[in-house]
Scaffold this active site. Structure first.
Site, PDB file in Angstrom:
ATOM      1  CB  SER A   1      -0.969  -0.032   1.168  1.00 33.80           C
ATOM      2  OG  SER A   1      -1.732  -1.198   1.038  1.00 33.80           O
TER       3      SER A   1
ATOM      4  NE  ARG B   1       6.060  10.828  -3.762  1.00 32.53           N
ATOM      5  CZ  ARG B   1       4.937  10.936  -4.486  1.00 32.53           C
ATOM      6  NH1 ARG B   1       3.802  10.481  -4.022  1.00 32.53           N
ATOM      7  NH2 ARG B   1       4.950  11.498  -5.664  1.00 32.53           N
TER       8      ARG B   1
ATOM      9  CG  ASP C   1      -4.394   0.256   0.907  1.00 42.23           C
ATOM     10  OD1 ASP C   1      -4.197   0.959  -0.113  1.00 42.23           O
ATOM     11  OD2 ASP C   1      -4.220   0.682   2.057  1.00 42.23           O
TER      12      ASP C   1
HETATM   13  C1  BGC Z   1      -0.284   5.269   0.196  1.00 39.86           C
HETATM   14  C2  BGC Z   1      -1.339   4.574  -0.613  1.00 39.86           C
HETATM   15  C3  BGC Z   1      -2.286   3.814   0.283  1.00 39.86           C
HETATM   16  C4  BGC Z   1      -2.804   4.693   1.404  1.00 39.86           C
HETATM   17  C5  BGC Z   1      -3.719   3.951   2.359  1.00 39.86           C
HETATM   18  C6  BGC Z   1      -0.903   6.076   1.323  1.00 39.86           C
HETATM   19  O1  BGC Z   1       0.091   6.620   2.134  1.00 39.86           O
HETATM   20  O2  BGC Z   1       0.490   6.117  -0.616  1.00 39.86           O
HETATM   21  O3  BGC Z   1      -0.752   3.698  -1.560  1.00 39.86           O
HETATM   22  O4  BGC Z   1      -3.350   3.338  -0.485  1.00 39.86           O
HETATM   23  O5  BGC Z   1      -1.729   5.238   2.118  1.00 39.86           O
HETATM   24  O6  BGC Z   1      -3.116   2.860   2.925  1.00 39.86           O
END
Ligand code: BGC
Length: 500
Positions: A180, A195, A233
């Site tokens: 995620s 990142r 996610d």
């Molecule tokens: C991430 C996402 C993720 C979200 C929730 C963010 O910091 O960049 O990829 O879906 O958090 O988990």
């Protein structure tokens, strides 16, 4: 939680500890506390700083829509609008056994999901807590840890009582990996980490293919698995929620981080027009909307506390939207306001406040507890401040803290509504209405968060905002990842994979 209204009782904290609390009757005479009027004056100031008017919200929605569009037109934009190579909606008939590994902001989870078709499923899972060191250590070590946990899970769930493996020789279990963090994808089983977010900083990982790194760990531990899909996610949540309720068109996560995914028409994803994918297809887009307004800071109303949160973070300038909304930051915003009032001599004069002066000690879970305190004397808030920070509070101060938590929580929910409204507006879902599958600790545990998102949608759209409803999502990283693995297998079976 059992709290007596008579001034003493016990509460269970998010950490699981039980804490006895007692009210003091002479507190206001013992220490030089701020008067009720002083606290009310301060509150007015913060009200104007943290309140978002409907007009301001509509302006944010327009800027948001432009960013979404730009991200679809060109690669590497601030809101990257990542094509996920998840094509269209599940049919609901997907079935079979799948493993799912979920590397989220706080935990690592391994699941075995049995899809039974007709929108039904069963699931077994184990959770492991990630340490702060693991989040900052070498990236490969983090993936090795994932593989180790997966090994323990497979050893436990796929052996009989004598310890003999239940797998056929050479059998590989299909695995969906929910990772995620923002990753550029050119295939469903590949992803280059743009990142780290949510305070992660594992070395030698940004810019690399994390699917490949994880495959190396799978090989190292000789695991009987084939990683078929790397998913976000939000994408998993979108697919899982649609599997059980096809009215779901958008998925959002409000947890340690925040983000959204939705289904886009391939013809409108201009930046992948050259891949030769049929214009009639649809593909899920992982928006990575937490990055909205990053670096430029043109559209979001940031207070000086938000700017401090940003500048002292391990990623200054980045995830500008997320830093105003997600669970990782809300507690810290409130702590910074309290610290300012301590410095100004308004709060806790004559008391030791060093415990409150440590960054990130004030958890967002405390804001939830403060807002849901059922007692007239705000015993829960007394408990939090005495137990964790060793300071005494008056009722006026506690009322102020609660009101402040409300302002910060409400702003987060209203900004979240702006993001949802931007996708709804873009896709033209307002008249027919749709469900938004929502998950994450903030959405699930913060009192009133969902209601405030709905109020926000009405402020943006008027009465029609009622057509858009957030609902508690199905488990995206477990069930969603399994469904996506099944959908990918079906595409492969008819020869549509790995070409795109
Ligand atoms: C991430 C996402 C993720 C979200 C929730 C963010 O910091 O960049 O990829 O879906 O958090 O988990």
């Amino acid at each position: 939680m059992v709290v007596s209204r008579r001034g003493s009782g016990s509460i269970t904290l998010p950490t699981g500890q039980t804490m006895a609390i007692h009210t003091r009757t002479h507190e206001e005479e013992d220490l030089p506390h701020a008067t009720k009027k002083t606290m009310a004056d301060h509150l007015r100031k913060y009200e104007s700083l943290f309140t978002l008017t409907p007009q301001r919200m509509r302006m944010i929605v327009e800027a948001f829509k432009d960013s979404l569009e730009l991200g679809l037109q060109k690669p590497k934009q601030i809101v990257p609008m990542i094509p996920t190579f998840v094509f269209g909606w599940p049919t609901g008939t997907e079935s079979g056994d799948f493993l799912a590994l979920d590397l989220g902001g706080t935990n690592l989870r391994v699941c075995l999901v049995t899809l039974q078709g007709e929108g039904k499923f069963e699931m077994t899972q184990t959770k492991y807590r990630l340490t702060e060191e693991q989040k900052q250590d070498e990236g490969q070590k983090l993936f090795d840890f994932c593989a180790e946990c997966l090994k323990t899970f497979i050893d436990t769930n796929f052996t009989d009582e004598d310890g003999t493996s239940l797998l056929k020789p050479g059998e590989l279990l299909p695995l969906g990996f929910t990772f995620s963090y923002p990753c550029y994808q050119t295939r469903i089983d590949h992803g280059e980490l743009i990142r780290w977010t949510k305070g992660f900083g594992a070395k030698n990982t940004e810019g690399r293919d994390v699917a490949e790194m994880f495959r190396q760990s799978i090989e190292k531990y000789q695991l009987p698995v084939a990683m078929t899909a790397l998913i976000n996610d939000t994408t998993g949540t979108l697919i899982a929620s649609h599997y059980v309720n096809p009215k779901t068109k958008i998925a959002v996560i409000f947890g340690t981080g925040c983000n959204a995914a939705y289904m886009e028409n391939v013809k409108d994803i201009e930046k992948i027009n050259d891949l030769g994918i049929s214009e009639k297809d649809q593909m899920a887009i992982n928006c990575e909307w937490g990055a909205f307004d990053s670096f430029e800071h043109e559209h979001l109303p940031r207070t000086k506390y938000d700017i401090i949160v940003d500048e002292t973070s391990n990623k200054p300038g980045e995830q500008a939207f997320e830093k105003l909304i997600s669970g990782r930051y809300l507690g810290e915003i409130l702590r910074l306001v309290i610290c300012e009032l301590i410095d100004e001599g308004v709060l806790f004069l004559g008391q030791e406040t060093y415990k409150l002066e440590i960054p990130y000690v004030f958890e967002t879970a405390f804001l939830s507890l403060m807002e849901s305190d059922p007692t007239d004397e705000l015993l829960m808030i007394i408990g939090i401040f005495t137990h964790f920070f060793a300071v005494e509070t008056t009722l006026a101060e506690r009322q102020f803290f609660r009101a402040l938590a409300m302002l910060i929580g409400r702003r987060a929910a209203r900004l979240s509504a702006c993001g949802i409204a931007a996708i709804v507006g873009r896709m033209g879902y307002l008249d027919e209405g749709c469900l938004v599958g929502a998950d994450g600790s903030l959405y699930n545990k913060y009192p009133g968060f969902a209601d405030r998102v709905h109020e926000g949608l009405i402020d943006v759209f008027g009465e029609k905002g009622n057509n858009i409803k957030t609902v508690h999502a199905e488990d995206g990283s477990g069930v969603g990842s399994a469904i996506i693995a099944a959908m990918t297998k079906a595409r492969r079976d008819v020869g549509l994979y790995p070409h795109v």
